[in-house]
Design a protein around this motif. Structure first.
Motif, PDB file in Angstrom:
ATOM      1  N   SER A  10       0.815  -1.212   0.000  1.00  0.00           N
ATOM      2  CA  SER A  10       0.000   0.000   0.000  1.00  0.00           C
ATOM      3  C   SER A  10       0.851   1.265   0.000  1.00  0.00           C
ATOM      4  CB  SER A  10      -0.911   0.005   1.238  1.00  0.00           C
ATOM      5  OG  SER A  10      -0.131  -0.035   2.424  1.00  0.00           O
ATOM      6  N   TYR A  11       2.143   1.107  -0.195  1.00  0.00           N
ATOM      7  CA  TYR A  11       3.068   2.237  -0.168  1.00  0.00           C
ATOM      8  C   TYR A  11       4.098   2.035  -1.273  1.00  0.00           C
ATOM      9  CZ  TYR A  11       6.064  -1.234   2.039  1.00  0.00           C
ATOM     10  OH  TYR A  11       6.783  -2.367   2.285  1.00  0.00           O
ATOM     11  N   SER A  12       4.742   3.106  -1.664  1.00  0.00           N
ATOM     12  CA  SER A  12       5.788   3.020  -2.680  1.00  0.00           C
ATOM     13  C   SER A  12       7.151   2.865  -2.011  1.00  0.00           C
ATOM     14  CB  SER A  12       5.790   4.270  -3.556  1.00  0.00           C
ATOM     15  OG  SER A  12       6.209   5.399  -2.805  1.00  0.00           O
ATOM     16  N   LEU A  13       8.117   2.416  -2.782  1.00  0.00           N
ATOM     17  CA  LEU A  13       9.472   2.309  -2.245  1.00  0.00           C
ATOM     18  C   LEU A  13       9.997   3.682  -1.859  1.00  0.00           C
ATOM     19  CD1 LEU A  13      11.969   0.693  -1.576  1.00  0.00           C
ATOM     20  CD2 LEU A  13      12.649   0.783  -3.985  1.00  0.00           C
ATOM     21  N   GLY A  14       9.614   4.698  -2.632  1.00  0.00           N
ATOM     22  CA  GLY A  14      10.035   6.063  -2.314  1.00  0.00           C
ATOM     23  C   GLY A  14       9.518   6.511  -0.957  1.00  0.00           C
ATOM     24  N   GLN A  15       8.293   6.147  -0.629  1.00  0.00           N
ATOM     25  CA  GLN A  15       7.732   6.500   0.679  1.00  0.00           C
ATOM     26  C   GLN A  15       8.506   5.834   1.811  1.00  0.00           C
ATOM     27  OE1 GLN A  15       3.581   5.352  -0.411  1.00  0.00           O
ATOM     28  NE2 GLN A  15       2.976   7.329   0.454  1.00  0.00           N
ATOM     29  N   LEU A  16       8.860   4.572   1.610  1.00  0.00           N
ATOM     30  CA  LEU A  16       9.617   3.860   2.636  1.00  0.00           C
ATOM     31  C   LEU A  16      11.002   4.481   2.809  1.00  0.00           C
ATOM     32  CD1 LEU A  16       9.740   1.501   4.632  1.00  0.00           C
ATOM     33  CD2 LEU A  16      10.669   0.091   2.777  1.00  0.00           C
ATOM     34  N   ASP A  41       5.132   3.205  13.720  1.00  0.00           N
ATOM     35  CA  ASP A  41       4.863   3.954  12.488  1.00  0.00           C
ATOM     36  C   ASP A  41       4.452   3.065  11.319  1.00  0.00           C
ATOM     37  OD1 ASP A  41       5.570   6.238  13.876  1.00  0.00           O
ATOM     38  OD2 ASP A  41       7.664   6.153  13.234  1.00  0.00           O
ATOM     39  N   LEU A  42       5.151   1.932  11.142  1.00  0.00           N
ATOM     40  CA  LEU A  42       4.940   1.124   9.939  1.00  0.00           C
ATOM     41  C   LEU A  42       3.879   0.044  10.122  1.00  0.00           C
ATOM     42  CD1 LEU A  42       8.645   0.715   8.765  1.00  0.00           C
ATOM     43  CD2 LEU A  42       6.987   2.474   8.137  1.00  0.00           C
ATOM     44  N   VAL A  43       3.682  -0.423  11.342  1.00  0.00           N
ATOM     45  CA  VAL A  43       2.693  -1.474  11.595  1.00  0.00           C
ATOM     46  C   VAL A  43       1.388  -0.882  12.120  1.00  0.00           C
ATOM     47  CG1 VAL A  43       2.189  -3.592  12.874  1.00  0.00           C
ATOM     48  CG2 VAL A  43       4.509  -3.166  12.042  1.00  0.00           C
ATOM     49  N   GLU A  44       1.483  -0.088  13.178  1.00  0.00           N
ATOM     50  CA  GLU A  44       0.269   0.398  13.832  1.00  0.00           C
ATOM     51  C   GLU A  44      -0.377   1.571  13.097  1.00  0.00           C
ATOM     52  OE1 GLU A  44       1.421   1.330  17.794  1.00  0.00           O
ATOM     53  OE2 GLU A  44       1.790  -0.764  18.371  1.00  0.00           O
ATOM     54  N   ARG A  46       0.541   3.237   9.962  1.00  0.00           N
ATOM     55  CA  ARG A  46       0.409   3.262   8.502  1.00  0.00           C
ATOM     56  C   ARG A  46      -0.008   1.923   7.918  1.00  0.00           C
ATOM     57  NH1 ARG A  46       5.647   7.118   6.940  1.00  0.00           N
ATOM     58  NH2 ARG A  46       5.497   8.443   8.793  1.00  0.00           N
ATOM     59  N   ALA A  47       0.152   0.853   8.673  1.00  0.00           N
ATOM     60  CA  ALA A  47      -0.225  -0.494   8.216  1.00  0.00           C
ATOM     61  C   ALA A  47       0.465  -0.880   6.916  1.00  0.00           C
ATOM     62  CB  ALA A  47      -1.749  -0.593   8.069  1.00  0.00           C
ATOM     63  N   TRP A  48       1.705  -0.438   6.734  1.00  0.00           N
ATOM     64  CA  TRP A  48       2.479  -0.830   5.563  1.00  0.00           C
ATOM     65  C   TRP A  48       3.004  -2.260   5.724  1.00  0.00           C
ATOM     66  CZ3 TRP A  48       6.118   4.041   4.668  1.00  0.00           C
ATOM     67  CH2 TRP A  48       5.330   5.107   4.227  1.00  0.00           C
ATOM     68  N   ILE A  49       3.316  -2.619   6.960  1.00  0.00           N
ATOM     69  CA  ILE A  49       3.918  -3.915   7.274  1.00  0.00           C
ATOM     70  C   ILE A  49       2.982  -4.654   8.229  1.00  0.00           C
ATOM     71  CG2 ILE A  49       5.924  -5.087   8.253  1.00  0.00           C
ATOM     72  CD1 ILE A  49       6.608  -3.557   5.741  1.00  0.00           C
ATOM     73  N   THR A  50       2.783  -5.959   7.988  1.00  0.00           N
ATOM     74  CA  THR A  50       1.961  -6.738   8.921  1.00  0.00           C
ATOM     75  C   THR A  50       2.750  -7.023  10.193  1.00  0.00           C
ATOM     76  OG1 THR A  50       2.691  -8.900   8.118  1.00  0.00           O
ATOM     77  CG2 THR A  50       0.821  -7.854   6.968  1.00  0.00           C
ATOM     78  N   GLY A  73      15.411  -2.559   9.674  1.00  0.00           N
ATOM     79  CA  GLY A  73      15.049  -1.672   8.574  1.00  0.00           C
ATOM     80  C   GLY A  73      15.308  -2.307   7.216  1.00  0.00           C
ATOM     81  N   ILE A  74      16.426  -3.014   7.092  1.00  0.00           N
ATOM     82  CA  ILE A  74      16.754  -3.711   5.846  1.00  0.00           C
ATOM     83  C   ILE A  74      15.708  -4.783   5.555  1.00  0.00           C
ATOM     84  CG2 ILE A  74      18.428  -5.288   4.777  1.00  0.00           C
ATOM     85  CD1 ILE A  74      20.621  -3.712   6.312  1.00  0.00           C
ATOM     86  N   TYR A  75      15.339  -5.546   6.587  1.00  0.00           N
ATOM     87  CA  TYR A  75      14.350  -6.614   6.391  1.00  0.00           C
ATOM     88  C   TYR A  75      12.990  -6.048   5.988  1.00  0.00           C
ATOM     89  CZ  TYR A  75      11.608 -10.834   7.148  1.00  0.00           C
ATOM     90  OH  TYR A  75      10.777 -11.909   6.966  1.00  0.00           O
ATOM     91  N   LEU A  76      12.578  -4.960   6.615  1.00  0.00           N
ATOM     92  CA  LEU A  76      11.289  -4.365   6.278  1.00  0.00           C
ATOM     93  C   LEU A  76      11.280  -3.842   4.841  1.00  0.00           C
ATOM     94  CD1 LEU A  76      10.372  -2.492   9.583  1.00  0.00           C
ATOM     95  CD2 LEU A  76       9.721  -4.795   8.827  1.00  0.00           C
ATOM     96  N   GLY A  77      12.431  -3.394   4.359  1.00  0.00           N
ATOM     97  CA  GLY A  77      12.526  -3.021   2.947  1.00  0.00           C
ATOM     98  C   GLY A  77      12.411  -4.227   2.036  1.00  0.00           C
ATOM     99  N   TYR A  78      12.856  -5.394   2.533  1.00  0.00           N
ATOM    100  CA  TYR A  78      12.813  -6.630   1.746  1.00  0.00           C
ATOM    101  C   TYR A  78      11.400  -7.188   1.635  1.00  0.00           C
ATOM    102  CZ  TYR A  78      13.974 -11.387   0.253  1.00  0.00           C
ATOM    103  OH  TYR A  78      14.047 -12.575  -0.441  1.00  0.00           O
TER     104      TYR A  78
END
Length: 391
Positions: A10-16, A41-44, A46-50, A73-78
């Protein structure tokens, strides 16, 4: 086997990338705080990551060598963008603090001889001893608990670090294997002759390599790559390792410069490990800073990206967990030993001894107090006390 979320992000790589840049610029509070910000920020929010993907990433970051927050951070990008996402997220997270320590390195080189700079680090160095001491205490409580074998590994590494004033990397691996063989001996143990022989000759090979005359930048790259491969338990685990190589073995820095480098890591956002950029700058300028940072972070990047597709299947095996527990106990022992080693250099009179003690008491009493605030207060105290103590 599910490796990561397969749904359309639900987000772009640029946003991340923009988020990681912001976190790397303003993310104070140490690794625990940084990984907490990512969840918030990313789970609760923005819900970008489960939550499942976040937890798997956190478990992998805790298991593999490398700075905890950077690896998460690297893993969440993966998770959704695979290798390009992991690469972009990792760079975005590390670059801001790297630029800050390089700028501080430039200022240190050009103004380090001024009385005000000496006074600042007079106070900060003592404060850093207190910070590392309380961090070591927290790590001991968190990782060892009542496990007698882990306590034995911890004590051995603490004593070795104090006596040798350096960190012996192969003892980390030995600690992992001892705990693994005791807790969950692998089936291939009886066929491990070749591997054991290779492990036994590893240190000898390292000694052979150290005798080869290579350029300074190559030496920096090789040393910091080895350092980056043994940052277990906390970013502070790299401190005794760096001391043994940078001060004792290569004589690139003196004791005072090294303690100042640790202090710089405490007052900047991002991972503590970023102090390698400051050290590299003092040794060989901007090229040295770049090579040191690349050498340190490349192993943790590879240790995150390469096992990511397989971690869900193998990461919870008893043998793997026991191996990591043993290495972590060894790392915490080295950190604890480094408190004594660094204190010998930083506590030079009764005001610095008192400041280190007060730092421990303040951090014990106010558990949510951020380290940069403590370091800033120590710097102000140093500005006042240093001239009086050196009349």
């Amino acid at each position: 086997m599910r490796t990561t979320a397969a749904v359309t992000p639900s987000y772009s790589l640029g946003q991340l990338v923009r988020y990681m840049l912001k976190l790397g610029t303003f993310g104070f509070g140490g690794p625990v705080a940084l990984v907490g910000y990512m969840h918030r920020d990313l789970v609760e929010r923005r819900a970008w990551i489960t939550d499942d993907d976040y937890r798997e990433g956190l478990a992998l970051a805790q298991m593999m060598p490398g700075p905890l927050a950077a690896q998460l951070g690297i893993y969440l990008g993966y998770v959704h963008y695979r290798v390009p996402g992991a690469t972009a997220a990792g760079i975005a997270f590390v670059v801001p603090s790297f630029l800050m320590v390089v700028a501080l390195g430039w200022a240190y080189v050009h103004f380090g001889g001024l009385p005000w700079m000496q006074a600042v680090f007079y106070g900060v160095a003592a404060g850093v001893v207190g910070i590392i001491a309380i961090s070591a205490y927290k790590l001991v409580n968190k990782t060892l608990k009542t496990d007698k074998l882990l306590w034995a590994i911890f004590l051995l590494l603490a004593v070795v670090t104090i006596v040798t004033e350096s960190e012996i990397a192969w003892l980390f691996i030995a600690g992992g294997f001892v705990n693994m063989f005791y807790r969950a001996p692998p089936r291939w143990l009886g066929r491990g002759g070749v591997n054991a022989l290779a492990a036994a000759h590893g240190p000898a090979l390292g000694g052979l390599m150290s005798g080869i005359d290579v350029s300074l930048l190559t030496q920096i790259g090789l040393f910091f790559a080895k350092a980056g491969a043994f940052v277990f338990g906390s970013g502070l685990a790299i401190v005794p390792f760096l001391y043994g190589g940078v001060v004792t073995e290569h004589h690139w820095l003196n004791d005072k410069q090294f303690v100042d480098a640790v202090a710089v890591a405490m007052i900047t956002p991002g991972p503590v490990v970023i102090t390698v950029g400051f050290i590299g700058y003092l040794v060989a300028g901007l090229p040295g800073a770049c090579v040191a940072a690349l050498g340190t972070f490349l192993p943790c990047y590879l240790f995150t990206v390469l096992p990511a597709p397989y971690f869900k299947k193998y990461g919870r095996l008893p043998a793997v967990k026991a191996f990591v527990d043993g290495i972590t106990a060894a790392a915490v022992g080295a950190i604890t030993g480094s408190v004594i080693v660094i204190a010998r250099r930083s506590i030079v009179d009764w005001p610095t001894a008192l400041l280190a003690l007060v730092t421990v008491l303040v951090l014990w009493r106010f558990k949510k107090l951020q380290e940069p605030m403590v370091v800033g207060a120590a710097a102000l105290i140093g500005l006042v006390v240093y001239p009086l103590a050196h009349l």
